[in-house]
Design an enzyme around this catalytic site. Structure first.
Site, PDB file in Angstrom:
ATOM      1  NE  ARG A 183      -6.624  -1.807   6.137  1.00 35.28           N
ATOM      2  CZ  ARG A 183      -7.883  -1.719   6.221  1.00 35.28           C
ATOM      3  NH1 ARG A 183      -8.682  -2.466   6.535  1.00 35.28           N
ATOM      4  NH2 ARG A 183      -8.302  -0.510   5.638  1.00 35.28           N
ATOM      5  CE  LYS A 302       0.703   5.248   4.055  1.00 38.07           C
ATOM      6  NZ  LYS A 302      -0.262   4.472   4.783  1.00 38.07           N
ATOM      7  CD  GLU A 306      -3.379   5.085   2.547  1.00 32.95           C
ATOM      8  OE1 GLU A 306      -4.438   4.142   1.859  1.00 32.95           O
ATOM      9  OE2 GLU A 306      -2.728   4.475   3.336  1.00 32.95           O
ATOM     10  NE  ARG A 339       4.998   1.260   2.546  1.00 32.51           N
ATOM     11  CZ  ARG A 339       3.596   1.412   2.389  1.00 32.51           C
ATOM     12  NH1 ARG A 339       2.819   2.586   2.617  1.00 32.51           N
ATOM     13  NH2 ARG A 339       2.974   0.333   1.811  1.00 32.51           N
ATOM     14  NE  ARG A 350      -5.177   3.568  -4.679  1.00 31.16           N
ATOM     15  CZ  ARG A 350      -5.780   3.036  -3.609  1.00 31.16           C
ATOM     16  NH1 ARG A 350      -7.034   3.480  -3.192  1.00 31.16           N
ATOM     17  NH2 ARG A 350      -5.045   2.092  -2.843  1.00 31.16           N
ATOM     18  CE  LYS A 374       0.863  -0.844  -0.591  1.00 31.23           C
ATOM     19  NZ  LYS A 374      -0.786  -0.512  -0.218  1.00 31.23           N
ATOM     20  CG  ASP A 379      -3.987  -0.951  -1.096  1.00 30.29           C
ATOM     21  OD1 ASP A 379      -2.881  -1.661  -0.838  1.00 30.29           O
ATOM     22  OD2 ASP A 379      -4.927  -0.622  -0.414  1.00 30.29           O
ATOM     23  CD  GLU A 401       4.777  -2.300   0.943  1.00 25.18           C
ATOM     24  OE1 GLU A 401       3.989  -2.228   1.887  1.00 25.18           O
ATOM     25  OE2 GLU A 401       5.549  -1.218   0.416  1.00 25.18           O
ATOM     26  CD  GLU A 407      -5.506  -3.811   3.418  1.00 28.06           C
ATOM     27  OE1 GLU A 407      -6.046  -2.526   3.235  1.00 28.06           O
ATOM     28  OE2 GLU A 407      -4.410  -3.598   3.168  1.00 28.06           O
TER      29      GLU A 407
END
Length: 714
Positions: A183, A302, A306, A339, A350, A374, A379, A401, A407
């Protein structure tokens, strides 16, 4: 013949001007172009006396020498004897103790990073004093003093005290060891791992200077999608070399640690955090790191997100994983930043996943663990409500964060000043302890009595000559540092500072560019995701619109998952009649959004699925308001272009032309977003475009067939 020779001599004497390529960032130190102020500054700073001898104080001396001589175009001598009138005296409370400038213990409140700048009479001489309890505090004070001059502020009769609101002020580099930046839109990584540790690029030093000038005191060198190789001895020597460069500027290095490293480089058969052999491996690895880097900051992790490995693979919790690493680092002074970006493809929303996984663990993390959250629950969207984790974990220090790399905000080609986004989140009231329980007070630790606090920004830096590709990307880096130091600063003030240091103090330039910057974030919201739409970007590259996309490997990667458009309406119902994600907020916050008729337009489609005929606060129907907002976004970019063109004679040609071209791309992209999204949503609303708006020049099929296999970010 005589005239020709004179002309040739004259041309030879003219020094060519170096192009303004943006490399110097906000540390250009160009000559003050206000002659009256220039004379005043020169009279106020006749000499410099620096007390103390260290690598940090060497950096202070170098910066003041470069900065003042550049700004004032005068050689200012350094003195070691008694101060003369208008001496700039620089040193710590210890090195300046003999001068008896301040009462004993008067500066204790400055801590280890704060500073004081005062105008004082010393031995009968009028002087300016920059002091702090530590060399690093003095460095921050020196940069602040230079900023005052760069922005044409008075430097006589000063009485400035400044301390950081947040302890850890970090950049997170999503840089891989092969120099690809995930990114990243400003070239490859600035870290050349192949030539380290022997070759130290001057760029590393300038990176350190830029960060120190805005108070950033830590950097995570590698991607959160970590490669365990960075923890091997050859790479730790490379990391140590970077730590040596950054240390004189008060910057600690951190590493993203891959949870499965004990298996991948330690050859164990498990990474179970409760396994004694695994715990011993991490303890030994921590000691190895601190032997090479005594002030190593710690690990960013992390995990179970993902596809990344983590403790849940062994039936353990996030707290189990974080605490194992915290126990290894604690005796050595290190911390763990864990994170909270997790989501389950099987969940019904989500939005809810991080809250569901982490709130049961509140109070179960070690004292040297920060949970990094975050700013929003999805996101890094152009606009998100604050994450409900802020206000739901009072026993755990939560680190903010933000994402500097754009992005989802046009990436490296769109002008989007993010300070208003940062402020919107930090100023939001969680109501977790009554009114005025802001996100900022949670992040800085004051609301819940935490001594460990932090703000991080995902870096937008690469090896492009101007660091961030888009010249205005620098402003987001600058804003992150300034707000991390003092989140009470306004977006307007930070923009003005940056413009004055980066472009010019000319009021026309400052006012015009500031207006462009302050309207840019709302513009991108309007031409991409107005009224609470979110995550309708193309899969993979996240650059352009693809609200029709529905073929990703998992549903929560598809835009249709988030907007849920149908013949009845559009939006994600997160009230009690839907996913009930709204329940994760405090009652006072829920009340703001629970009623679709009272909910602010900004978050309507975040929390409600409403009819195309729903009456908005403007009096328009939802469909007409959607059309209005998309058009407003396009019009805003047109206005930005027009304002920028007016500055042609005020801005150097190189940067003027670069921004002009990028704004042209942004305008084209805004039209693309408007047309593609409205044509798609029209297939559900069945309603015509309102009169007076620009009509799409292509069909929906045209936009749906476009492909971008090599777009940045894929």
């Amino acid at each position: 013949m005589k005239n020709t020779l004179l002309l040739m001599l004259l041309l030879c004497c003219i020094q060519p001007l170096r192009a303004e390529d943006g490399y110097d960032l906000w540390l250009r130190y160009k000559r003050i172009d206000n002659n009256a102020l220039l004379s005043t500054y020169r009279r106020t700073i006749a000499a410099i006396h620096i007390a103390g001898n260290s690598l940090v104080m060497d950096a202070v001396k170098k910066e003041l020498d470069q900065g003042l001589n550049g700004l004032l175009q005068a050689h200012i001598p350094f003195t070691n004897g008694q101060p003369v009138n208008n001496t700039l005296i620089v040193g710590t409370t210890s090195t300046l103790a003999a001068l008896k400038l301040f009462p004993k213990d008067d500066l204790q409140q400055l801590g280890t990073e704060g500073f004081r700048i005062t105008s004082r009479t010393v031995a009968g001489k009028v002087c300016t004093v920059i002091t702090a309890n530590t060399d690093i505090g003095v460095l921050y004070g020196a940069f602040h003093f230079l900023r005052l001059i760069q922005t044409l502020q008075p430097v006589a009769n000063l009485n400035i005290t400044s301390t950081p609101r947040v302890k850890l002020r970090l950049l997170n580099h999503w840089d891989n060891l092969n120099r690809y930046v995930e990114r990243g839109y400003a070239g490859i990584s600035i870290w050349n791992w192949h030539t380290l540790p022997e070759y130290i690029d001057d760029r590393y030093i300038d990176y350190a200077r830029a960060n120190a000038s805005i108070g950033i005191n830590g950097t995570v060198l590698n991607n959160v999608n970590a490669n365990a190789t960075v923890l091997t001895a050859p790479y730790l020597h490379k990391v140590a070399a970077l730590a040596d460069v950054l240390r004189p500027y008060g910057i600690k290095v951190y590493l993203s640690a891959r949870f499965s490293a004990p298996m991948e480089i330690g050859h164990l058969n498990t990474a179970d955090p409760l396994n004694d052999t695994v715990r011993q491996w991490w303890q030994a690895k921590a000691k190895e790191i601190y032997t090479m880097i005594p002030d190593f900051g710690g690990f960013l992790v992390k995990a179970n997100s993902e596809g990344q490995p983590g403790p849940q693979s062994y039936g353990r919790t996030h707290a189990d994983g974080a605490n194992m690493l915290a126990d290894a680092l604690s005796p050595l002074g290190g911390i763990v930043i864990w994170r909270a970006f997790v989501y389950d493809p099987e969940a019904n929303d989500r939005f809810k996943q991080a809250y569901d996984e982490f709130t049961p663990l509140d109070g179960k993390f070690r004292k040297n663990v920060l949970v990094q959250v975050k700013n929003g629950p999805i996101d890094f969207q152009p606009r998100e409500p604050f994450s409900p984790l802020f206000g739901a974990m009072p026993k755990t220090p939560l680190m903010m964060e933000f994402q500097l790399t754009q992005e989802y905000l046009g990436q490296g080609t769109h002008l989007v000043y993010e300070a208003p986004l940062f402020k919107e989140v930090l100023d939001a009231d969680t109501h977790s302890k009554g009114k005025n329980s802001t996100v900022a007070k949670i992040v800085d630790g004051t609301l819940n009595d935490h001594t460990l606090s932090g703000i991080a920004g995902v870096a937008n830096i690469g090896n492009e000559r101007n660091w961030t590709n888009h010249p205005f990307g620098q402003a987001n880096w600058y804003a992150l540092g300034r707000l991390s130091w003092d989140y009470s600063l306004s977006s307007e003030q930070i923009a003005s500072e940056w413009i004055r240091q980066t472009f010019s103090n000319d009021p026309t330039v400052v006012n015009t560019i500031r207006n462009i910057m302050l309207t840019s974030r709302e513009a991108v919201v309007n031409y991409m995701t107005p009224l609470g739409l979110h995550h309708i970007m193309g899969n993979g590259h996240h650059y352009g619109p693809a609200p029709w996309s529905n073929k990703a490997p998992r549903p929560d990667w598809d835009p249709v998952y988030y907007h849920k458009a149908d013949a009845k309406g559009v939006g994600f119902d997160r009230t009690a009649s839907g996913s009930n994600a709204l329940q994760q907020y405090q009652p006072a916050v829920r009340q703001l959004y629970a009623d679709s008729n009272a909910c602010s337009d900004q978050y309507l489609l975040w929390f409600h699925h409403v009819s195309w005929q729903h009456k908005m606060h403007s009096g328009r129907t939802l469909w007409n308001e959607l059309c209005h907002k998309y058009q407003e976004g396009v019009d805003s970019v047109s206005a930005m272009q027009q304002q920028w063109r007016q500055l042609k004679k005020h801005i150097d040609p190189e940067r003027f032309h670069q921004v002009e071209m990028l704004l042209a791309i942004q305008h084209k992209d805004a039209i693309w977003w408007r047309n593609a999204c409205l044509l798609y949503f029209q297939t559900f609303s069945g309603m015509p475009f309102p009169a007076g708006y620009e009509q799409p020049d292509h069909t929906l099929g045209y936009y749906q067939q476009e492909r971008f296999p090599y777009a940045p970010g894929n």
